[in-house]
Structures are given as structure tokens and as C-alpha cells.
Design a protein around this motif. Structure first.
Motif, PDB file in Angstrom:
ATOM      1  N   GLN A 303       0.848  -1.190   0.000  1.00  8.08           N
ATOM      2  CA  GLN A 303       0.000   0.000   0.000  1.00  8.08           C
ATOM      3  C   GLN A 303       0.885   1.243   0.000  1.00  8.08           C
ATOM      4  N   VAL A 304       0.352   2.313  -0.555  1.00  6.99           N
ATOM      5  CA  VAL A 304       1.125   3.547  -0.668  1.00  6.99           C
ATOM      6  C   VAL A 304       0.353   4.705  -0.029  1.00  6.99           C
ATOM      7  N   ALA A 305       1.070   5.541   0.716  1.00 10.75           N
ATOM      8  CA  ALA A 305       0.464   6.763   1.257  1.00 10.75           C
ATOM      9  C   ALA A 305       1.202   7.967   0.688  1.00 10.75           C
ATOM     10  N   PHE A 306       0.438   8.948   0.281  1.00 14.20           N
ATOM     11  CA  PHE A 306       1.015  10.182  -0.256  1.00 14.20           C
ATOM     12  C   PHE A 306       0.526  11.337   0.604  1.00 14.20           C
ATOM     13  N   MET A 307       1.447  12.045   1.226  1.00 17.73           N
ATOM     14  CA  MET A 307       1.058  13.087   2.177  1.00 17.73           C
ATOM     15  C   MET A 307       1.427  14.470   1.645  1.00 17.73           C
ATOM     16  N   ALA A 308       0.449  15.364   1.616  1.00 18.63           N
ATOM     17  CA  ALA A 308       0.665  16.738   1.152  1.00 18.63           C
ATOM     18  C   ALA A 308       0.387  17.701   2.303  1.00 18.63           C
ATOM     19  N   ALA A 318      -4.982  14.150  -5.411  1.00 17.03           N
ATOM     20  CA  ALA A 318      -5.933  13.039  -5.466  1.00 17.03           C
ATOM     21  C   ALA A 318      -6.641  13.028  -6.822  1.00 17.03           C
ATOM     22  N   ASP A 319      -7.031  14.219  -7.297  1.00 18.84           N
ATOM     23  CA  ASP A 319      -7.666  14.296  -8.616  1.00 18.84           C
ATOM     24  C   ASP A 319      -6.719  13.775  -9.697  1.00 18.84           C
ATOM     25  N   GLY A 320      -5.458  14.224  -9.607  1.00 14.64           N
ATOM     26  CA  GLY A 320      -4.463  13.809 -10.601  1.00 14.64           C
ATOM     27  C   GLY A 320      -4.251  12.304 -10.584  1.00 14.64           C
ATOM     28  N   ALA A 321      -4.127  11.763  -9.377  1.00 17.10           N
ATOM     29  CA  ALA A 321      -3.889  10.330  -9.249  1.00 17.10           C
ATOM     30  C   ALA A 321      -5.080   9.538  -9.767  1.00 17.10           C
ATOM     31  N   ALA A 322      -6.271  10.045  -9.441  1.00 19.05           N
ATOM     32  CA  ALA A 322      -7.484   9.351  -9.891  1.00 19.05           C
ATOM     33  C   ALA A 322      -7.503   9.292 -11.412  1.00 19.05           C
ATOM     34  N   GLU A 323      -7.174  10.411 -12.036  1.00 17.44           N
ATOM     35  CA  GLU A 323      -7.232  10.473 -13.484  1.00 17.44           C
ATOM     36  C   GLU A 323      -6.209   9.524 -14.121  1.00 17.44           C
ATOM     37  N   LEU A 324      -5.019   9.499 -13.567  1.00 19.08           N
ATOM     38  CA  LEU A 324      -3.952   8.698 -14.169  1.00 19.08           C
ATOM     39  C   LEU A 324      -4.033   7.217 -13.798  1.00 19.08           C
ATOM     40  N   LEU A 325      -4.332   6.954 -12.518  1.00 22.25           N
ATOM     41  CA  LEU A 325      -4.126   5.595 -12.032  1.00 22.25           C
ATOM     42  C   LEU A 325      -5.395   4.759 -11.949  1.00 22.25           C
ATOM     43  N   MET A 326      -6.535   5.407 -11.743  1.00 24.00           N
ATOM     44  CA  MET A 326      -7.753   4.604 -11.619  1.00 24.00           C
ATOM     45  C   MET A 326      -8.046   3.797 -12.879  1.00 24.00           C
ATOM     46  N   PRO A 327      -7.862   4.397 -14.070  1.00 29.09           N
ATOM     47  CA  PRO A 327      -8.096   3.597 -15.281  1.00 29.09           C
ATOM     48  C   PRO A 327      -7.213   2.352 -15.349  1.00 29.09           C
ATOM     49  N   LEU A 328      -6.093   2.363 -14.626  1.00 28.01           N
ATOM     50  CA  LEU A 328      -5.211   1.190 -14.627  1.00 28.01           C
ATOM     51  C   LEU A 328      -5.628   0.183 -13.554  1.00 28.01           C
ATOM     52  N   GLY A 329      -6.706   0.511 -12.863  1.00 30.63           N
ATOM     53  CA  GLY A 329      -7.208  -0.432 -11.861  1.00 30.63           C
ATOM     54  C   GLY A 329      -6.689  -0.183 -10.453  1.00 30.63           C
ATOM     55  N   VAL A 330      -6.005   0.947 -10.241  1.00 28.07           N
ATOM     56  CA  VAL A 330      -5.523   1.249  -8.902  1.00 28.07           C
ATOM     57  C   VAL A 330      -6.687   1.787  -8.063  1.00 28.07           C
ATOM     58  N   ARG A 331      -6.790   1.303  -6.824  1.00 29.99           N
ATOM     59  CA  ARG A 331      -7.864   1.771  -5.950  1.00 29.99           C
ATOM     60  C   ARG A 331      -7.355   2.953  -5.123  1.00 29.99           C
ATOM     61  N   VAL A 332      -7.848   4.145  -5.462  1.00 29.81           N
ATOM     62  CA  VAL A 332      -7.331   5.394  -4.881  1.00 29.81           C
ATOM     63  C   VAL A 332      -8.313   5.944  -3.861  1.00 29.81           C
ATOM     64  N   ALA A 333      -7.812   6.435  -2.732  1.00 29.37           N
ATOM     65  CA  ALA A 333      -8.680   7.076  -1.746  1.00 29.37           C
ATOM     66  C   ALA A 333      -8.091   8.405  -1.302  1.00 29.37           C
ATOM     67  N   LEU A 358      -3.801   3.086  -2.789  1.00 26.65           N
ATOM     68  CA  LEU A 358      -3.099   4.363  -2.678  1.00 26.65           C
ATOM     69  C   LEU A 358      -3.995   5.346  -1.950  1.00 26.65           C
ATOM     70  N   VAL A 359      -3.496   5.898  -0.851  1.00 24.81           N
ATOM     71  CA  VAL A 359      -4.281   6.906  -0.155  1.00 24.81           C
ATOM     72  C   VAL A 359      -3.521   8.224  -0.174  1.00 24.81           C
ATOM     73  N   ILE A 360      -4.270   9.284  -0.480  1.00 24.32           N
ATOM     74  CA  ILE A 360      -3.658  10.605  -0.570  1.00 24.32           C
ATOM     75  C   ILE A 360      -4.307  11.468   0.487  1.00 24.32           C
ATOM     76  N   GLY A 361      -3.513  12.234   1.205  1.00 20.85           N
ATOM     77  CA  GLY A 361      -4.132  13.052   2.239  1.00 20.85           C
ATOM     78  C   GLY A 361      -3.186  14.056   2.851  1.00 20.85           C
TER      79      GLY A 361
END
Ligand code: ADP
Ligand code: MG
Length: 678
Positions: A303-308, A318-333, A358-361
Motif C-alpha cells: 500500500q502507498v500513502a502520499f502526504m501533502a 488526489a484528482d491527478g492520481a485518480a485520473e492517471l491511475l484509476m483507469p489502470l485499476g488502482v484503488r485510490v482514496a 493508494l491513499v492521498i491526504g
């Protein structure tokens, strides 16, 4: 070689003096010889009375007493001694509170005097002075150390204590392997300490200081590098999904981005936890490196955490990650403090069960109730905005997680090599292809209208702009422009151009809505405070106007300017300044006009602000440099680093006879390095 002899054994150091000394960090003789003089008093040349000037009032020479007189002053009856030097220049020696000198300074006797003289209505006078019987006692012909003082301490006490300590510890043993002295052009340590306190020339003092600076940096580097685990680097390959992501992008990665991603991947695939700093200029594309490597970790079952640092940035990422990674099947929160109730409960559950990849927060990521199934990779954006404890809290959520800390702007090389010596470093030097350097203009009041016209032209082209002011509203600070007033003003100036006001007092979702509208071009310009300083990425914005630019530091200006120039469009930065600029402000603005290179700006910033200001917490808790200057000793920093790396390569265990001295030093110098968690 540890010598614990107390400073109290030196002559003249009683209870009071030793208390004062301990507040300067001196409790042993050893500490005393390591106390760096803050300056030197060069008395090598005799200075006769007529050489005294306003710029340099010091005199040190022989005088002969001619006669005595008295005058009344606030101090009462005061002795005035008339004397002349060997040139025949006369001087009045005003002996405030020192009437007793009458017995000593008898007419016809000769003395050595030093002190500060001045000419008063054509007559030389001196009231701050010392009188000695011999040249030696007066220090004439020598360079004397000037120490920092507190309490009851005097230079005289300090000099005696230093002299005593040097003698008592003599000969002071070498602190480095023999061969290093010649190789690096260093003084042996016995000489270095002696010359630090009592140099024969200023050159001599410099060389002693350089030797001690080198030693201190080298030992620090060595001990950090010794603690750093060996990473066996194995070639590591991108996963299928990484390849897919790369194919999907409308551009190709820069060489530096590819290299950084490769370095991170290799670290990740090795069993030792990564601690890496990703350095890059504003807009160099650090985020993409983060997503690519996040994908790598996820594909390896972590699992990956991204902290801003702010909610605004976290949302954008989070928007950027969703756009890039969700289509590849990554579960983003996405998690922040404002995610509450049922949605929070579900989110926490999925992190714990491992159904989120992947959780971004924000710092909400390390709230107590957050736990992961298998946190293996933590990415910290804008690392300088987080304290050591916050980073630690995040890390404690995972076992041996790999950590990537991303900088907002480059860190000067001397700081990278010392303060961040415990990190591996990847650097993005090159910018994405097609970027045009931002053109920067310095604008004063007379050119304000021209500026507004230039921005209007950009609006006609459909481009976007930021107007930045230092205040939210008029707080009665006179002529400081504020966003609220300027928002109305600009509305009149550009009547048909849609705009919005954004500052820290707006609720977060309001801020996010505004940024989204701006990204979608429903808005053409934002009137903002420095809330937009960090990280905001809107490629079509081509203008930034920063008012009262003189009030911002270099790092902030560079960050703000970095909001534009993020695409292949030409872009502009206007730095508007007021009257009465200080020299420092002028030099800051000039640096901004002359370069877009964040690495150069960082060096300038270090020069102007000094290392303490730049690194905050890390500096204060981490390094206690006595001799080295991170501002001016870059060459020494580099040499010390290179030597430390060589020793680690050749003899990490310090087992060679020649390195025995270092083995001892490593035990001694433990105290130099604070325990490190991150
Ligand atoms: P920073 O390093 O300041 O965090 P970002 O990661 O926000 O920069 O990237 C800045 C912009 O550049 C983003 O819009 C990003 O999509 C874009 N970008 C990143 N890498 C490249 C590249 N190799 N070529 C073109 N554009 C890129
Ligand atoms: Mg960024």
C-alpha cells in the motif's frame, strides 16, 4: 584520547567564571581549545597615535609620560596623563576610575599602550586602553584571539584559559589518518588548535580554521555514512502497469525523471528500507515520479500513502492520481480532517483490509485511527512543511516502509551534503521539453498601467493569470494592497473577464471549487494571497503578478513564480515593488529577474538568509557545527564528503591501522549526530 580535565584547573577560572564558560559550552580544557574565537585583534604592526582614525581608532605602541593633570568629571576627580609616542605625537590619557595609575605612570617612564584613541578638537585622547610594561605583555607583535564573552568573563581571562589549555593538552593528537593531512593540505591538529587561538598571520588562522572545519565535516559525514545500510543495487524493471502508464501520457518523461524512477525502484526492490530525497526545481515534474513509483510498489503488493501539506494540494493530487491511475485499476482514496462519519469509517476499513492501494491526504494520514494492512511506501510532498515528528508518525504506520521525501524547491548543495547526508538523493535538473523560461519584470508604480495592459493581451489570447497580494483585507497598514480591495479594482479594470477571490479564510471546499473552476477555465484569473504558493498546478496560467514583491523571501517568490511556465506557453512574472527598497530586497528582486534556475536561487537564498533560517527544525536538532560554515565552505564540504565516501569504500569497518584514529573518533563524536529516525 578523551581528556576530561576540567576548565576549573586553568588559572583565573573560579566558580563564577566556570559557570559563565559553561554557558558558552566550555566545561573542559578540551572544550576551551575547541572554542572558536569570534574575531582576531591584529597587533602585529605597531600603530602609532597619528594612525588612529575614525575607521580604525586602534593604537598599540610605546609611550613616554610627560606630565599629570586632573579634571572633574561625572566620575569625580579624574586623572589625565599627558604622554607622547616615539613619533613625538602627544596624547591625553583619561583615567576614569583609575586614579591609582598616578603611582605607576610616573613622569619620564615608558609604557606600552593599546586601545582606541580619538581626536577631539585637535587633541588625541584615549580613555579605553590597557597599559603594559613590556611589548610582549601588550601583545604587540601578535595576533590575539577575541572570544565571545558572557557574564564576568574578560578577554584576558579567556586568553589565559586558552593558553593554559593548549599547553596542558599539548601535544594534541592527530584526529585524522596521517596520509590525509598531506593529501588535503591540512595542519596537524596540534598546530591547528594552537594557531586557531594564536595565529602567526591571518592566513595561518584561516588554515587552522579550514583544517578544523574539514575535520568536523568529515567526521560527521563518516559517521552518517557508516550508519547508512549498504544497498545492493540490482537492476530493477518497471512493471506492466508502469509501462502502460508511460504509454498513456501525452508526453515522454525527462531523462532525470526516468533516472529518479529507476533509482527509487532499485531501492524498493532491495530489502533495506529506502530513505530518499527527490530534489527538483519547481515544475520539474516530481509528482509524476511519485505516481510511477507508487504503481511499482502497488504491483509488488504494497500500500502507498502520499502526504501533502494542505488540503488544497492533497485534493489536487488526489484528482491527478485518480485520473492517471484509476483507469489502470488502482484503488485510490482521499483522506483529510474533513472526511467524517460513515465515509471515514468505510475508508479506514478499506485501508486496514488492504482494499485501498493508494491513499492521498494531509497530516490526517497519521491520525491515530488510521491503520494499514501493509503500508510499504510513503511519499511526502513538500517535505519541509512537515516536522520530524509528523514524518515519524506516518512511518510508524508501516513496517520498514520506503520513504520518498520531495522538496518544494532545490536545497543548496552544502545543505544537501550535510543536513541530508543520511538521505540518498535523486535530482531532477532538467525541465520537461518545450518549457519556455518565465520572463520576469520588475515593475514600479510608474509602469503599473503598462503591466495591466500586457495582462489584458494575455486574457484576449484565452490565457489565465494569478494576482497575488500579501493581505486578505485592509488591516490599516497604510499603503499595503490587499486582495479584497484589489479584487474590486480589477473587476473594473477587466469588466468582462471572469475571476474569483481566494485566500486562507475561505472554507476548504470553497477553495477547491474555485480551483476546479479555474482549471476548467470557467475563471480567467484569481486574486489570491500566498495560499497558491505551493504546488498548485494549472498549466494554462501564463501570468503571475506579485505585489509588494519586496516583502516575500526568495524561496516564496520562486515558488509563486513556479505557478506559471508549466506548459509550452510563454509566460510572465511581474514583481511589483514599492518605494524605499532595502539593499537586501533589491538583491532578492535582481536575483529573481536574472535567473529561473531554482538551484542558483537556493544558493543565493542561503547566502542571504543563512542555513538556520532555511532548514528550521532539521538544522537546530541535527548539526552542531563549530567551525564549518555551510554558506562559505562548500569546497570543504565537498572534499570532506568525498574523503568520507572513500573511507567507507575502502575500509567501512575502520579496521586498517591507519584508520584506528577514526575508530576512536567515531566513539567520541557520537554526540555530534543526533539519533535519526527519518
Ligand atoms: P513539481 O515538480 O513542481 O511538483 P509537478 O509535478 O506539479 O511539478 O509537474 C508540473 C507540470 O509538468 C504538471 O502539469 C505535469 O503534468 C507536467 N509534467 C511532468 N512531467 C512532464 C514531462 N516529462 N513532460 C511534460 N510535462 C510534464
Ligand atoms: Mg509539487
Amino acid at each position: 584520547m578523551t581528556d576530561r580535565r576540567r576548565i576549573t584547573e586553568a588559572p583565573g577560572i573560579g566558580k563564577k567564571a566556570s559557570d559563565d564558560l559553561s554557558s558558552l559550552g566550555v566545561t573542559t580544557l578540551r572544550d576551551m581549545i575547541s572554542l572558536r574565537p569570534r574575531a582576531y585583534d591584529d597587533r602585529r604592526e605597531e600603530r602609532r597615535i597619528r594612525e588612529a582614525s575614525i575607521d580604525d581608532p586602534s593604537i598599540s605602541c610605546r609611550i613616554t609620560v610627560l606630565s599629570h593633570a586632573e579634571f572633574s568629571s561625572k566620575a569625580g576627580r579624574t586623572l589625565k596623563v599627558l604622554a607622547m609616542d616615539d613619533d613625538g605625537t602627544r596624547i591625553e590619557i583619561l583615567c576614569f576610575n583609575r586614579y591609582f595609575l598616578k603611582q605607576q605612570l610616573m613622569t619620564g617612564t615608558s609604557w606600552y599602550i593599546y586601545g582606541k584613541a580619538m581626536k577631539n578638537r585637535g587633541v588625541y585622547q584615549i580613555s579605553s586602553f590597557e597599559i603594559k610594561r613590556t611589548r610582549e605583555e601588550a601583545g604587540i607583535g601578535r595576533i590575539l584571539p577575541v572570544y565571545p564573552l558572557t557574564g564576568s568573563l574578560t578577554e584576558k581571562t579567556m586568553r589565559r584559559a586558552a593558553e593554559y589549555s593548549l599547553l596542558a593538552l599539548s601535544p594534541i593528537p592527530d584526529e585524522l589518518p596521517l596520509s590525509m593531512y598531506e593529501k588535503e593540505g591540512l595542519m596537524h591538529h596540534d598546530e591547528a588548535y594552537k594557531r586557531l587561538h594564536f595565529p602567526l598571520s591571518m592566513e595561518d588562522a584561516r588554515k587552522a580554521l579550514d583544517t578544523l572545519a574539514f575535520t568536523e565535516l568529515f567526521l560527521m559525514e563518516l559517521s552518517v555514512l557508516r550508519e547508512k545500510p549498504n544497498t545492493e543495487r540490482k537492476k530493477s524493471h518497471p512493471t506492466k502497469r508502469e509501462e502502460e502508464l508511460l504509454k498513456k501520457l501525452p508526453f515522454s518523461l525527462t531523462e532525470d525523471q526516468l533516472k529518479a524512477a529507476e533509482e527509487i525502484r532499485e531501492d524498493m526492490d532491495s530489502p533495506i528500507p529506502m530513505n530518499r530525497l527527490l530534489q527538483g526545481d519547481v515544475g520539474s515534474g516530481k509528482t509524476l515520479v511519485a505516481w510511477l513509483t507508487a504503481l511499482h510498489a502497488i504491483d509488488k503488493g504494497k500500500q502507498v500513502a502520499f502526504m501533502a501539506p494542505t488540503e488544497l494540494l492533497a485534493r489536487q493530487h488526489a484528482d491527478g492520481a485518480a485520473e492517471l491511475l484509476m483507469p489502470l485499476g488502482v484503488r485510490v482514496a482521499f483522506i483529510t480532517g474533513s472526511v467524517k462519519g460513515e465515509s471515514r469509517r468505510l475508508l479506514l476499513k478499506s485501508l486496514k483490509e488492504g482494499t485501498t492501494d493508494l491513499v492521498i491526504g494531509t497530516h490526517a494520514l497519521f491520525s491515530e485511527d488510521v491503520s494499514f494492512k501493509n503500508l510499504g511506501y510513503a511519499i511526502i510532498d513538500e517535505q519541509h512543511r512537515f516536522g520530524v515528528q509528523q514524518r515519524e508518525a506516518l512511518m510508524n504506520k508501516g513496517k520498514n516502509a520506503d520513504i520518498l521525501s520531495m522538496t518544494a524547491t532545490p536545497i543548496p548543495r552544502s545543505l544537501a551534503l550535510t543536513l541530508f547526508a543520511d538521505y540518498s538523493v535523486s535530482v531532477l535538473h532538467s525541465m520537461p521539453k518545450g518549457r519556455i523560461p518565465v520572463k520576469t519584470y520588475l515593475v514600479n508604480e510608474t509602469r503599473r498601467d503598462e503591466m495591466y495592459k500586457a495582462v489584458a493581451v494575455e486574457f484576449q489570447r484565452g490565457h489565465q493569470a494569478y494576482f497575488v497580494y500579501p493581505r486578505i483585507d485592509d488591516e490599516g497598514e497604510g499603503d499595503l494592497r490587499d486582495v479584497t480591495t484589489m479584487f474590486d479594482f480589477l473587476k473594473e479594470k477587466y469588466p468582462d473577464v471572469p475571476s474569483a477571490l481566494i485566500h486562507s479564510r475561505l472554507p476548504d471546499d470553497e477553495k477547491m471549487r474555485i480551483l476546479r473552476d479555474f482549471r476548467e477555465k470557467k475563471l480567467q484569473y484569481l486574486v489570491a494571497t500566498s495560499v497558491i504558493e505551493v504546488g498548485i498546478d494549472i498549466p494554462e496560467a501564463t501570468c503571475i503578478i506579485i505585489e509588494h514583491a519586496e516583502r516575500f523571501g526568495l524561496a516564496a517568490l520562486h515558488q509563486l513564480r513556479g505557478r506559471v511556465g508549466r506548459s509550452t506557453l510563454a509566460s510572465y512574472c511581474f514583481l511589483v515593488y514599492g518605494k524605499g527598497l532595502t539593499e537586501e530586497a533589491k538583491s532578492r528582486l535582481t536575483v529573481m529577474r536574472e535567473t529561473n534556475d531554482g538551484f542558483r536561487i537556493a544558493e543565493k537564498d542561503l547566502e542571504i538568509r543563512g542555513p538556520g533560517e532555511m532548514t528550521g527544525e532539521r538544522q537546530s536538532g541535527f548539526l552542531h557545527l563549530r567551525f564549518a560554515s555551510l554558506t562559505s565552505d562548500l569546497d570543504i564540504v565537498e572534499r570532506a564528503r568525498a574523503e568520507a565516501e572513500r573511507i567507507i569504500r575502502e575500509d567501512k569497518g575502520l579496521l586498517k591501522a591507519e584508520n584506528a584514529v577514526l575508530r576512536n573518533q567515531m566513539l567520541e563524536h557520537r554526540s555530534l549526530i543526533q539519533p535519526r529516525q527519518i
